[in-house]
Design a protein around this motif. Structure first.
Motif, mmCIF file in Angstrom:
data_model
loop_
_atom_site.group_PDB
_atom_site.id
_atom_site.type_symbol
_atom_site.label_atom_id
_atom_site.label_comp_id
_atom_site.label_asym_id
_atom_site.label_seq_id
_atom_site.Cartn_x
_atom_site.Cartn_y
_atom_site.Cartn_z
ATOM 1 N N VAL A 98 -13.486 2.264 7.642
ATOM 2 C CA VAL A 98 -13.809 3.408 6.775
ATOM 3 C C VAL A 98 -12.521 4.196 6.475
ATOM 4 O O VAL A 98 -12.294 4.624 5.342
ATOM 5 C CB VAL A 98 -14.887 4.318 7.423
ATOM 6 C CG1 VAL A 98 -15.183 5.529 6.542
ATOM 7 C CG2 VAL A 98 -16.159 3.526 7.696
ATOM 8 N N ARG A 113 -2.691 6.380 5.572
ATOM 9 C CA ARG A 113 -3.675 5.990 6.603
ATOM 10 C C ARG A 113 -3.467 4.554 7.029
ATOM 11 O O ARG A 113 -3.529 4.216 8.207
ATOM 12 C CB ARG A 113 -5.101 6.135 6.065
ATOM 13 C CG ARG A 113 -5.713 7.497 6.169
ATOM 14 C CD ARG A 113 -5.394 8.393 5.037
ATOM 15 N NE ARG A 113 -5.651 7.828 3.726
ATOM 16 C CZ ARG A 113 -5.364 8.435 2.583
ATOM 17 N NH1 ARG A 113 -4.807 9.614 2.584
ATOM 18 N NH2 ARG A 113 -5.609 7.866 1.434
ATOM 19 N N ARG A 114 -3.230 3.682 6.060
ATOM 20 C CA ARG A 114 -3.076 2.242 6.398
ATOM 21 C C ARG A 114 -1.841 2.043 7.276
ATOM 22 O O ARG A 114 -1.866 1.273 8.225
ATOM 23 C CB ARG A 114 -3.010 1.396 5.122
ATOM 24 C CG ARG A 114 -4.281 1.507 4.331
ATOM 25 C CD ARG A 114 -4.575 0.346 3.398
ATOM 26 N NE ARG A 114 -5.961 0.442 3.012
ATOM 27 C CZ ARG A 114 -6.410 0.764 1.787
ATOM 28 N NH1 ARG A 114 -5.567 0.947 0.799
ATOM 29 N NH2 ARG A 114 -7.706 0.871 1.561
ATOM 30 N N LYS A 119 -12.198 6.841 -6.107
ATOM 31 C CA LYS A 119 -11.528 8.062 -5.677
ATOM 32 C C LYS A 119 -11.731 9.091 -6.787
ATOM 33 O O LYS A 119 -11.377 8.826 -7.945
ATOM 34 C CB LYS A 119 -10.020 7.796 -5.511
ATOM 35 C CG LYS A 119 -9.702 6.941 -4.307
ATOM 36 C CD LYS A 119 -8.267 6.508 -4.283
ATOM 37 C CE LYS A 119 -8.040 5.375 -5.239
ATOM 38 N NZ LYS A 119 -6.728 4.719 -5.096
ATOM 39 N N LYS A 137 -3.756 -6.472 -5.498
ATOM 40 C CA LYS A 137 -2.688 -5.668 -4.880
ATOM 41 C C LYS A 137 -1.734 -6.592 -4.109
ATOM 42 O O LYS A 137 -0.508 -6.456 -4.198
ATOM 43 C CB LYS A 137 -3.282 -4.634 -3.900
ATOM 44 C CG LYS A 137 -4.017 -3.472 -4.546
ATOM 45 C CD LYS A 137 -4.586 -2.552 -3.456
ATOM 46 C CE LYS A 137 -5.445 -1.444 -4.016
ATOM 47 N NZ LYS A 137 -6.042 -0.604 -2.949
ATOM 48 N N ILE A 164 -13.413 10.497 6.688
ATOM 49 C CA ILE A 164 -14.152 10.527 7.962
ATOM 50 C C ILE A 164 -13.248 10.988 9.102
ATOM 51 O O ILE A 164 -13.713 11.580 10.080
ATOM 52 C CB ILE A 164 -14.756 9.132 8.265
ATOM 53 C CG1 ILE A 164 -15.856 9.236 9.306
ATOM 54 C CG2 ILE A 164 -13.690 8.133 8.691
ATOM 55 C CD1 ILE A 164 -16.667 7.961 9.484
ATOM 56 N N GLN A 165 -11.942 10.720 8.944
ATOM 57 C CA GLN A 165 -10.988 11.083 10.010
ATOM 58 C C GLN A 165 -10.628 12.563 9.960
ATOM 59 O O GLN A 165 -9.856 13.045 10.795
ATOM 60 C CB GLN A 165 -9.723 10.222 9.900
ATOM 61 C CG GLN A 165 -8.823 10.502 8.715
ATOM 62 C CD GLN A 165 -9.232 9.753 7.430
ATOM 63 O OE1 GLN A 165 -10.399 9.444 7.231
ATOM 64 N NE2 GLN A 165 -8.276 9.501 6.558
ATOM 65 N N ASP A 167 -8.427 -2.836 0.046
ATOM 66 C CA ASP A 167 -9.064 -1.902 -0.873
ATOM 67 C C ASP A 167 -10.361 -1.397 -0.238
ATOM 68 O O ASP A 167 -11.146 -2.175 0.286
ATOM 69 C CB ASP A 167 -9.372 -2.561 -2.221
ATOM 70 C CG ASP A 167 -9.760 -1.510 -3.235
ATOM 71 O OD1 ASP A 167 -8.882 -0.717 -3.625
ATOM 72 O OD2 ASP A 167 -10.946 -1.439 -3.612
ATOM 73 N N THR A 168 -10.548 -0.085 -0.289
ATOM 74 C CA THR A 168 -11.738 0.533 0.304
ATOM 75 C C THR A 168 -12.594 1.142 -0.794
ATOM 76 O O THR A 168 -12.081 1.907 -1.614
ATOM 77 C CB THR A 168 -11.317 1.636 1.304
ATOM 78 O OG1 THR A 168 -10.512 1.036 2.319
ATOM 79 C CG2 THR A 168 -12.527 2.300 1.958
ATOM 80 N N ALA A 171 -11.647 7.315 -1.256
ATOM 81 C CA ALA A 171 -12.811 6.682 -1.869
ATOM 82 C C ALA A 171 -14.062 7.472 -1.510
ATOM 83 O O ALA A 171 -14.212 7.918 -0.364
ATOM 84 C CB ALA A 171 -12.932 5.251 -1.357
ATOM 85 N N SER A 188 0.821 -1.214 0.000
ATOM 86 C CA SER A 188 0.000 0.000 0.000
ATOM 87 C C SER A 188 0.853 1.262 0.000
ATOM 88 O O SER A 188 1.934 1.292 0.577
ATOM 89 C CB SER A 188 -0.881 -0.002 1.248
ATOM 90 O OG SER A 188 -1.588 1.210 1.349
ATOM 91 N N ALA A 189 0.282 2.313 -0.617
ATOM 92 C CA ALA A 189 0.923 3.634 -0.561
ATOM 93 C C ALA A 189 0.099 4.550 0.333
ATOM 94 O O ALA A 189 0.365 5.743 0.400
ATOM 95 C CB ALA A 189 0.994 4.219 -1.960
ATOM 96 N N SER A 190 -0.899 3.987 1.006
ATOM 97 C CA SER A 190 -1.802 4.823 1.794
ATOM 98 C C SER A 190 -1.201 5.140 3.165
ATOM 99 O O SER A 190 -0.980 4.240 3.977
ATOM 100 C CB SER A 190 -3.144 4.097 1.974
ATOM 101 O OG SER A 190 -3.863 4.675 3.036
HETATM 102 C C1 LIG Z 1 -14.101 6.696 2.940
HETATM 103 C C2 LIG Z 1 -12.676 7.027 3.299
HETATM 104 C C3 LIG Z 1 -11.619 6.571 2.529
HETATM 105 N N1 LIG Z 1 -10.332 6.894 2.862
HETATM 106 C C4 LIG Z 1 -9.202 6.430 2.048
HETATM 107 C C5 LIG Z 1 -8.639 5.074 2.453
HETATM 108 C C6 LIG Z 1 -7.865 4.651 1.235
HETATM 109 O O1 LIG Z 1 -6.533 5.170 1.340
HETATM 110 C C7 LIG Z 1 -8.595 5.352 0.095
HETATM 111 C C8 LIG Z 1 -9.291 4.354 -0.796
HETATM 112 O O2 LIG Z 1 -8.468 3.987 -1.836
HETATM 113 P P1 LIG Z 1 -7.759 2.574 -1.972
HETATM 114 O O3 LIG Z 1 -7.671 2.272 -3.437
HETATM 115 O O4 LIG Z 1 -8.408 1.561 -1.090
HETATM 116 O O5 LIG Z 1 -6.297 2.810 -1.384
HETATM 117 P P2 LIG Z 1 -5.158 3.807 -1.835
HETATM 118 O O6 LIG Z 1 -5.120 3.965 -3.327
HETATM 119 O O7 LIG Z 1 -5.263 5.079 -1.016
HETATM 120 O O8 LIG Z 1 -3.859 3.062 -1.326
HETATM 121 P P3 LIG Z 1 -3.262 1.630 -1.754
HETATM 122 O O9 LIG Z 1 -4.097 1.067 -2.896
HETATM 123 O O10 LIG Z 1 -1.864 1.913 -2.169
HETATM 124 O O11 LIG Z 1 -3.357 0.790 -0.510
HETATM 125 O O12 LIG Z 1 -9.567 6.223 0.683
HETATM 126 C C9 LIG Z 1 -10.057 7.659 3.978
HETATM 127 O O13 LIG Z 1 -8.878 7.952 4.266
HETATM 128 N N2 LIG Z 1 -11.095 8.091 4.753
HETATM 129 C C10 LIG Z 1 -12.395 7.821 4.476
HETATM 130 O O14 LIG Z 1 -13.291 8.243 5.232
#
Ligand SMILES: Cc1cn([C@H]2C[C@H](O)[C@@H](COP(=O)(O)OP(=O)(O)OP(=O)(O)O)O2)c(=O)[nH]c1=O
Length: 247
Positions: free
Chosen positions: A215, A50-51, A126, A91, A197-198, A114-115, A192, A46-48
């Motif tokens: 979420v 948040r994760r 997104k 992924k 929400i945070q 994936d969210t 997404a 992941s590049a997120s």
């Molecule tokens: C609904 C919601 C989503 N999100 C974020 C979480 C995920 O990072 C993103 C959904 O996209 P994802 O495709 O799940 O994840 P990503 O592209 O950010 O990262 P990766 O695929 O590299 O793991 O939306 C929030 O941060 N807060 C929220 O309230």
């Protein structure tokens, strides 16, 4: 080369990547003598940010990050659950293939998620621009939607564990000016459904039934249960935290 040898060579040739990777060799070795296995390692696919933060909240620090650049487009008629499950698995598999011959992390656990935000059968991706973000928020205003986070864990011996967490979120009615100000904040970028929400969008939420961390991007209860169930040492870090801060 004899005709027979040429035939055998042609038979063994494949268009797929070589399957006998270092990861496979290590899995075979460790199956015989698990006590000799190296310290378990974890790769977060992941590049997120948040994760990463959510994992850190429960004392899990991945040994490496291996985000993948897979095609995330939905198939025609694909339902939100099926889509999230497929993408999380892709992924994870892409990261597993990336590390398969990396001597430091070849035998790592690989975690991906994936969210997606879903309104009925409709998947809200997104948003890629302001218009899309505004459309998402307009659609979510004053109604309930679902946030599905699919988690995929690949164990060092390449078993695949999978879980989907489904959370229901209800937004208050959003006035036009509120949507415009939110869009101006840029918080929607990379999220997404076009909200976080945070963050500021926390004040849009009237009701949530399910998992808050899901979420945000990673359902912690399920992830920790999954990792611990597959033998990844989670609680070791918790005990060490107490040792470092004995007050
Ligand atoms: C609904 C919601 C989503 N999100 C974020 C979480 C995920 O990072 C993103 C959904 O996209 P994802 O495709 O799940 O994840 P990503 O592209 O950010 O990262 P990766 O695929 O590299 O793991 O939306 C929030 O941060 N807060 C929220 O309230």
């Amino acid at each position: 080369m004899t005709a027979k040898a040429a035939f055998l060579t042609a038979l063994s040739r494949t268009d797929h990547p070589r399957r006998d990777t270092l990861r496979r060799e290590l899995a075979k070795e460790n199956a015989g003598q698990p006590e000799n296995a190296a310290r378990p390692t974890l790769v977060l696919a992941s590049a997120s940010p948040r994760r990463l933060m959510l994992l850190s909240q429960v004392g899990i620090e991945p040994d490496a990050l291996r985000p993948s650049s897979i095609d995330e487009s939905a198939r025609r008629g694909e339902m939100p659950r099926a889509y999230a499950a497929r993408i999380a698995r892709m992924k994870a598999e892409a990261a597993r293939d990336q590390i398969a011959n990396d001597k430091d992390i070849a035998s790592a656990y690989v975690l991906a998620a994936d969210t997606v935000v879903a309104v009925g059968r409709r998947i809200l991706m997104k948003p890629s621009n302001i218009e899309e973000a505004a459309n998402c928020l307009q659609l979510l205003s004053g109604r309930a939607h679902r946030v599905l986070t699919s988690v995929c864990l690949i164990t060092p011996d390449d078993r695949i564990r999978h879980k989907i967490v489904d959370t229901r979120v209800r937004f208050k009615h959003l006035a036009r000016e509120e949507i415009e100000s939110y869009i101006a904040s840029r918080e929607w970028r990379g999220k997404a459904g076009g909200y976080a929400i945070q963050g500021l969008a926390g004040c849009f939420v009237q009701k949530l039934v399910g998992s808050y961390t899901s979420v945000v991007g990673l359902p912690l209860t399920e992830v920790v249960t999954m990792l611990a169930g597959e033998g990844f040492p989670i609680h070791f870090a918790w005990v060490r935290a107490a040792e470092l801060d004995p007050t």
